[in-house]
Structure formats: structure tokens, C-alpha cells
Design a protein around this motif. Structure first.
Motif, PDB file in Angstrom:
ATOM      1  N   LEU A   6       0.824  -1.223   0.000  1.00 26.97           N
ATOM      2  CA  LEU A   6       0.000   0.000   0.000  1.00 26.97           C
ATOM      3  C   LEU A   6       0.854   1.267   0.000  1.00 26.97           C
ATOM      4  N   THR A   7       1.986   1.234   0.698  1.00 27.10           N
ATOM      5  CA  THR A   7       2.832   2.432   0.767  1.00 27.10           C
ATOM      6  C   THR A   7       3.830   2.520  -0.376  1.00 27.10           C
ATOM      7  N   GLY A   8       4.156   1.359  -0.992  1.00 26.95           N
ATOM      8  CA  GLY A   8       5.172   1.347  -2.039  1.00 26.95           C
ATOM      9  C   GLY A   8       6.586   1.280  -1.498  1.00 26.95           C
ATOM     10  N   TRP A   9       6.728   1.151  -0.183  1.00 26.01           N
ATOM     11  CA  TRP A   9       8.035   1.045   0.458  1.00 26.01           C
ATOM     12  C   TRP A   9       8.246  -0.384   0.955  1.00 26.01           C
ATOM     13  N   THR A  10       9.469  -0.925   0.749  1.00 29.40           N
ATOM     14  CA  THR A  10       9.800  -2.208   1.360  1.00 29.40           C
ATOM     15  C   THR A  10      10.281  -1.944   2.783  1.00 29.40           C
ATOM     16  N   GLN A  11      10.281  -3.008   3.587  1.00 29.68           N
ATOM     17  CA  GLN A  11      10.732  -2.844   4.969  1.00 29.68           C
ATOM     18  C   GLN A  11      12.205  -2.437   5.019  1.00 29.68           C
ATOM     19  N   VAL A  12      13.002  -2.967   4.117  1.00 29.56           N
ATOM     20  CA  VAL A  12      14.426  -2.614   4.085  1.00 29.56           C
ATOM     21  C   VAL A  12      14.584  -1.129   3.779  1.00 29.56           C
ATOM     22  N   GLU A  13      13.812  -0.625   2.814  1.00 31.35           N
ATOM     23  CA  GLU A  13      13.895   0.796   2.458  1.00 31.35           C
ATOM     24  C   GLU A  13      13.389   1.693   3.589  1.00 31.35           C
ATOM     25  N   ALA A  14      12.324   1.245   4.258  1.00 29.08           N
ATOM     26  CA  ALA A  14      11.678   2.086   5.265  1.00 29.08           C
ATOM     27  C   ALA A  14      12.351   2.019   6.623  1.00 29.08           C
ATOM     28  N   SER A  15      13.140   0.987   6.862  1.00 26.16           N
ATOM     29  CA  SER A  15      13.731   0.789   8.183  1.00 26.16           C
ATOM     30  C   SER A  15      14.534   2.007   8.612  1.00 26.16           C
ATOM     31  N   GLU A  16      14.263   2.442   9.868  1.00 28.47           N
ATOM     32  CA  GLU A  16      14.938   3.588  10.484  1.00 28.47           C
ATOM     33  C   GLU A  16      14.559   4.925   9.855  1.00 28.47           C
ATOM     34  N   LYS A  17      13.563   4.945   8.942  1.00 28.30           N
ATOM     35  CA  LYS A  17      13.055   6.210   8.421  1.00 28.30           C
ATOM     36  C   LYS A  17      11.860   6.652   9.255  1.00 28.30           C
ATOM     37  N   ASN A  18      11.615   7.969   9.304  1.00 33.87           N
ATOM     38  CA  ASN A  18      10.484   8.489  10.063  1.00 33.87           C
ATOM     39  C   ASN A  18       9.172   8.074   9.409  1.00 33.87           C
ATOM     40  N   ILE A  19       8.195   7.715  10.228  1.00 31.79           N
ATOM     41  CA  ILE A  19       6.909   7.245   9.718  1.00 31.79           C
ATOM     42  C   ILE A  19       6.239   8.267   8.806  1.00 31.79           C
ATOM     43  N   SER A  20       6.471   9.567   9.057  1.00 32.64           N
ATOM     44  CA  SER A  20       5.845  10.613   8.231  1.00 32.64           C
ATOM     45  C   SER A  20       6.335  10.569   6.794  1.00 32.64           C
ATOM     46  N   GLU A  21       7.523  10.031   6.579  1.00 31.60           N
ATOM     47  CA  GLU A  21       8.049   9.912   5.228  1.00 31.60           C
ATOM     48  C   GLU A  21       7.445   8.710   4.502  1.00 31.60           C
ATOM     49  N   ILE A  22       7.083   7.698   5.258  1.00 29.44           N
ATOM     50  CA  ILE A  22       6.551   6.459   4.670  1.00 29.44           C
ATOM     51  C   ILE A  22       5.027   6.508   4.553  1.00 29.44           C
ATOM     52  N   PHE A  23       4.393   7.030   5.586  1.00 30.17           N
ATOM     53  CA  PHE A  23       2.935   6.988   5.681  1.00 30.17           C
ATOM     54  C   PHE A  23       2.395   8.408   5.510  1.00 30.17           C
ATOM     55  N   LYS A  24       2.147   8.804   4.276  1.00 34.71           N
ATOM     56  CA  LYS A  24       1.651  10.145   3.958  1.00 34.71           C
ATOM     57  C   LYS A  24       0.150  10.062   3.678  1.00 34.71           C
ATOM     58  N   ILE A  25      -0.645  10.821   4.442  1.00 34.19           N
ATOM     59  CA  ILE A  25      -2.100  10.773   4.294  1.00 34.19           C
ATOM     60  C   ILE A  25      -2.663  12.183   4.146  1.00 34.19           C
ATOM     61  N   ILE A  26      -3.800  12.268   3.420  1.00 35.35           N
ATOM     62  CA  ILE A  26      -4.503  13.526   3.225  1.00 35.35           C
ATOM     63  C   ILE A  26      -5.994  13.315   3.445  1.00 35.35           C
ATOM     64  N   ASP A  27      -6.704  14.393   3.694  1.00 31.30           N
ATOM     65  CA  ASP A  27      -8.155  14.330   3.850  1.00 31.30           C
ATOM     66  C   ASP A  27      -8.801  14.051   2.502  1.00 31.30           C
ATOM     67  N   ILE A  28      -9.737  13.119   2.488  1.00 37.40           N
ATOM     68  CA  ILE A  28     -10.342  12.688   1.222  1.00 37.40           C
ATOM     69  C   ILE A  28     -11.152  13.800   0.565  1.00 37.40           C
ATOM     70  N   THR A  29     -11.635  14.768   1.378  1.00 41.95           N
ATOM     71  CA  THR A  29     -12.470  15.839   0.848  1.00 41.95           C
ATOM     72  C   THR A  29     -11.655  17.091   0.552  1.00 41.95           C
ATOM     73  N   THR A  30     -10.909  17.556   1.559  1.00 46.69           N
ATOM     74  CA  THR A  30     -10.167  18.815   1.403  1.00 46.69           C
ATOM     75  C   THR A  30      -8.804  18.622   0.776  1.00 46.69           C
ATOM     76  N   ARG A  31      -8.295  17.370   0.817  1.00 49.09           N
ATOM     77  CA  ARG A  31      -6.969  17.028   0.314  1.00 49.09           C
ATOM     78  C   ARG A  31      -5.869  17.770   1.067  1.00 49.09           C
ATOM     79  N   GLU A  32      -6.181  18.167   2.288  1.00 48.98           N
ATOM     80  CA  GLU A  32      -5.173  18.754   3.156  1.00 48.98           C
ATOM     81  C   GLU A  32      -4.412  17.628   3.879  1.00 48.98           C
TER      82      GLU A  32
END
Length: 508
Positions: free
Chosen positions: A166-192
């Protein structure tokens, strides 16, 4: 664990025999003794003991450390080194094989037994922990939800395959990275951009509730609607050591909801069209009978006037003609009034102070003569010191006139009509309750439709009095405009309309 089997690896036969005797004295079994590294490997693979007591210095090309390393390739068993050497180089080599103990010769029996018991217990716990970790890993990798775990600094420590997809990141790539870089979310209506649940959990220490209306932006920019929840990870002292985020793709669910909503809207549209079609048919039936009937009568009266020979006849025909004109005008006015009420959310009301003690007798006065002509009794019941009501005079008068008109029309000769007023002071705001009762009963099956437009009760002798079928519909709309309510009950030969109102000044 006194029934444990222990492999002794010692190239001095006397020392090996002494160890065997001591171990049996402790309650352990010693199924074999090996004197070389290769023999130790072969025996270990053959008998799979619970523990190995390994001398570091052995005869031959392979010492005990090398033999231990080979045994670990095949078996997961604890090894305790027995040696007379404690130099730094030997210790460093031994540590690589992760031994469960390191005893320097000579040692005491109690020391040997204690190290063996600690090694066996530690190995059992580690084995159980590995099993639990494997079970947890299998579970997390097989569930259909995405799972991401972080430490207290929001650095990714684990991702399962669904989260990777779902994120497009492998665990090896994501390891030790901040969650905000891996898990980016926006509001479905406002897209904020939205704050991730991990941050909320680490700040509050509480489970973050399930969120909806969220879009996950993958590494390649792909968008997936998700819902997610997060919870803190705590140690045995209740200290937060990280957090876990669980999320799922809700594309199919949203599509199902949209399909159901579309189906519901279509069903509602069909129902509205059917209702409109029924109203059209009712209106056409009304026009064909109620509107045309007075016109036919008027045309007949005009023809009779043209043929009349006396002033008396002409006067009679003119009176009938005038009555039919009034009837036609009443129907048209009812239609216009109902349309006006339905097309406006609220009328422009003109609240006025109504002194009910004086005003209500004036309202019913025109009906006194009418009821007498039809041999009916009209009674007004007012309590002493009846308080005033702050309401719209014109609307309330129209409501009472319609209810009294219906009562007069449908009450048989000799019947009674009663208008009563009471006050309900137990509630705030105080309620004024007005009832109009008449001695005629409406069939129970007809009550639910009594306020419908164009509806008239069929197949009842004294109810077939004509009319537009709009009066009670107008009454209900007017009551709504006055922020009140109206109910109808009918039993034991009586029908009662109950009107409940509050002062407009208090509810507006």
C-alpha cells in the motif's frame, strides 16, 4: 530440569569420566562423551542433547570453539565452555559463538550445576521467545491489514507485506526512516495533509480511534482510500517503547457504500415520482369532479336564468349561482394556500397576544347558527383565568375554522361538537392544548392518512360530504408553521383533534 541430556566434550578421559559422574549425581543423563571437535559434531547431530559441555582446547585440528560454531549450524542447543584459558583472544573467539556459559577450571560442583540450570532455563525462554516471534511474524505477514511499527522516535522498525504494497516502500527501504516519510495521508475531501496516528499515540499514550475519509499517498504517488487506527507499544513497566499502526484499503467498501447510496437515491426518486404521479391523478380527479361540478351547476343556473319568467325564480337561481361561485373560489383558494405553505420553509408570521378567553367565543360564533340549523350542539370549555397565547392570529384562526368546519360537516344530526382549552405547565415552555371533538368516529384504518392531500374517507355514509380533501393538509402545514403539533384519535363514537402550541416568543 534434572532430566536433561548433556553431551560432554573433553579430550582428557579422566576429566571426562569425572564430569560424567558429577552430572549423573546432579540427575542429568550423559548419553555420550566426545574427545575431538569432529566427534563432538557427529555425536551432537546424532543424539541432539539438551546441552553441550565443551572444552575449548581439544586434540586434533578443530578446537572447541570451531566445533561449537559447526554444531550451531545444525542444532539450536546451548553450549557451556569449560577451559583453563581466560586470555582475551580466546574470550573474543568464544563470544562469537554466543555461549550460555564460560567456566574456568578448576570449578566447584555447585558452580557447574548453577551454570547448567541457568543455561537450560535461558535457552528454553529464548526458544519460547523465538517461537512467539515467529508466530507473531507469521500472523502479521498473513493478515489482510497493513501493519507498521515504530520506536518512540517514530522510526520504522517493522512493516508487513500489505503495508509494503500500500505504501510502495519495502521494509528494508523504510527501516529507520520516520513514519511521516513512509505513511503520507490527506483528507479525502479537502486534500489537506493529515497528522499520522502514530504521532497522536506517542503524545497521548492512548489508542487513536479509527479514522475515516483518509487517502494514503504511496511512494509512486498512487492514492488509496484507507481507514486506520494506532496503539502504543509498552514494556512490562508500562513505559511506551513505540507504536503500531494498522490500516486497510477501503476502496471496495466505499464503492459498496456509493452503490447502495445510488440505489437508495434511485429508489427514493422512483418513490417520489410515484408519489407525484399519484398526486397528479388525485388532482386530475379533483379537477374533473370538484372543479367541474360547480362550473356545470353555474352553467345550468345561467341557462335557467335565461328561461326564468319571474323575479322570484331569478333570485333563487342567482343565490344558487353565487353559492357555486363561492364553492369554486374556496377550492381554488385551498389549492393556492397549500402550494404557498409547501413552497415556503416558514411563513412570515405576525405573532400577536391572543386573549383566548375573549377571542375563542368570537371565533366559534359563526358556527353557532350553523350547528343549530343542523340540530347539533356546539360547546366551548374554557378554564377560569385562562392565560393568553402569543401566536399568529390569522394562522390559528384558519386552523380552528377548518377543524370546526369539518366537525360541523361530518357530525350527524343530534351530535355534539366540543372545543376545549387547557394548559400544560409541567413542561418548559408551557404548552397550550386546544382540542376539537365531535361525536363521529373515523375508522382506525383511515387515521394514518387523515392529513394527506386530497384524501377523503371512502365508503362511509356521513363522511361522503364532498369537499376538496385539502383542509386537514392545510391545517397540518399551518401547525408546523406555528412550531406546534397536531394529533387525531378516534374511538367509542368520538373523534378528537389535539393541537399543542407554545408561545412563539419563547420558541422562535
Amino acid at each position: 530440569m534434572t532430566d536433561a541430556s548433556i553431551l560432554v566434550v573433553e579430550d582428557e578421559s579422566i576429566v571426562a569420566k569425572d564430569l560424567q559422574n558429577r552430572l549423573r549425581k546432579f540427575g542429568y543423563t550423559v548419553p555420550a562423551i566426545a574427545s575431538s571437535g569432529q566427534e563432538a559434531i557427529n555425536k551432537a547431530v546424532e543424539i541432539s542433547p539438551d546441552l553441550v559441555l565443551m572444552d575449548i582446547r581439544l586434540k586434533g585440528q578443530m578446537d572447541g570453539i570451531e566445533a561449537a560454531a559447526e554444531i550451531h549450524k545444525y542444532l539450536d542447543i546451548p553450549i557451556i565452555y569449560l577451559t583453563a584459558y581466560a586470555d582475551e583472544n580466546t574470550l573474543e573467539r568464544a563470544k562469537i559463538t554466543e555461549p550460555f556459559g564460560y567456566l574456568l577450571k578448576p570449578f566447584k560442583e555447585r558452580e557447574l550445576q548453577t551454570n547448567i540450570e541457568i543455561a537450560l532455563t535461558k535457552h528454553r525462554l529464548e526458544k519460547q521467545l523465538k517461537t512467539n516471534q515467529q508466530w507473531l511474524s507469521t500472523l502479521l505477514n498473513s493478515i489482510s491489514d497493513g501493519v507498521i511499527a515504530t520506536d518512540v522516535n517514530q522510526l520504522v522498525t517493522f512493516m508487513n507485506p500489505v503495508a509494503e504494497k500500500l505504501t510502495g516502500w519495502t521494509q528494508v527501504e523504510a527501516s529507520e526512516k520516520n513514519i511521516s516519510e513512509i505513511f503520507k495521508i490527506i483528507d479525502i475531501t479537502t486534500r489537506e495533509p493529515l497528522e499520522n496516528s502514530i504521532n497522536k499515540v506517542l503524545q497521548s499514550g492512548a489508542i487513536a480511534p479509527l479514522s475515516v475519509a483518509t487517502i494514503l499517498i504511496a511512494k509512486n504517488g498512487a492514492e488509496t482510500p484507507i481507514d486506520d487506527s494506532a496503539a502504543p507499544i509498552k514494556d512490562n513497566k508500562d513505559n511506551i517503547t513505540g507504536a503500531v499502526l494498522v490500516f486497510r484499503d477501503v476502496t471496495e467498501r466505499l464503492q459498496a457504500v456509493a452503490d447502495r447510496q445510488k440505489q437508495t437515491e434511485q429508489e427514493q426518486l422512483v418513490a417520489q415520482l410515484e408519489e407525484l404521479n399519484q398526486l397528479k391523478n388525485d388532482f386530475l380527479n379533483l379537477v374533473s369532479h370538484e372543479l367541474r361540478s360547480p362550473l356545470c351547476h353555474m352553467k345550468g343556473m345561467i341557462q335557467m336564468l335565461q328561461m326564468s319568467n319571474t323575479v322570484q325564480e331569478q333570485q333563487h337561481f342567482l343565490e344558487v349561482l353565487e353559492a357555486e361561485c363561492d364553492r369554486e373560489m374556496e377550492l381554488i383558494n385551498d389549492l393556492l394556500d397549500l402550494q404557498r405553505l409547501e413552497n415556503s420553509f416558514y411563513l412570515q408570521l405576525a405573532p400577536d397576544l391572543l386573549l383566548l378567553q375573549q377571542w375563542l367565543p368570537w371565533v366559534i360564533e359563526p358556527f353557532q347558527t350553523r350547528t343549530q340549523e343542523h340540530q347539533q350542539t356546539l360547546q366551548l370549555n374554557l378554564p377560569l383565568n385562562l392565560p393568553s397565547l402569543f401566536s399568529d392570529r390569522t394562522s390559528l384562526e384558519r386552523i380552528l375554522v377548518e377543524l370546526l368546519n369539518n366537525a360541523c360537516k361530518y357530525t350527524p344530526a343530534g351530535g355534539e361538537i366540543i372545543l376545549s382549552v387547557s394548559r400544560e405547565v409541567a413542561e418548559i415552555p408551557i404548552k397550550t392544548i386546544i382540542t376539537v371533538s365531535n361525536s363521529a368516529e373515523i375508522p382506525a384504518a383511515e387515521l394514518p392518512r387523515i392529513f394527506e392531500k386530497f384524501y377523503r374517507i371512502p365508503n362511509a355514509d356521513f363522511w361522503n360530504q364532498g369537499g376538496t380533501g385539502l383542509g386537514l393538509a392545510i391545517v397540518q402545514k399551518l401547525v408546523e408553521q406555528l412550531r406546534g403539533s397536531i394529533q387525531v384519535t378516534s374511538n367509542q363514537g368520538w373523534t378528537m383533534f389535539t393541537l399543542t402550541l407554545s408561545d412563539l416568543e419563547l420558541t422562535s
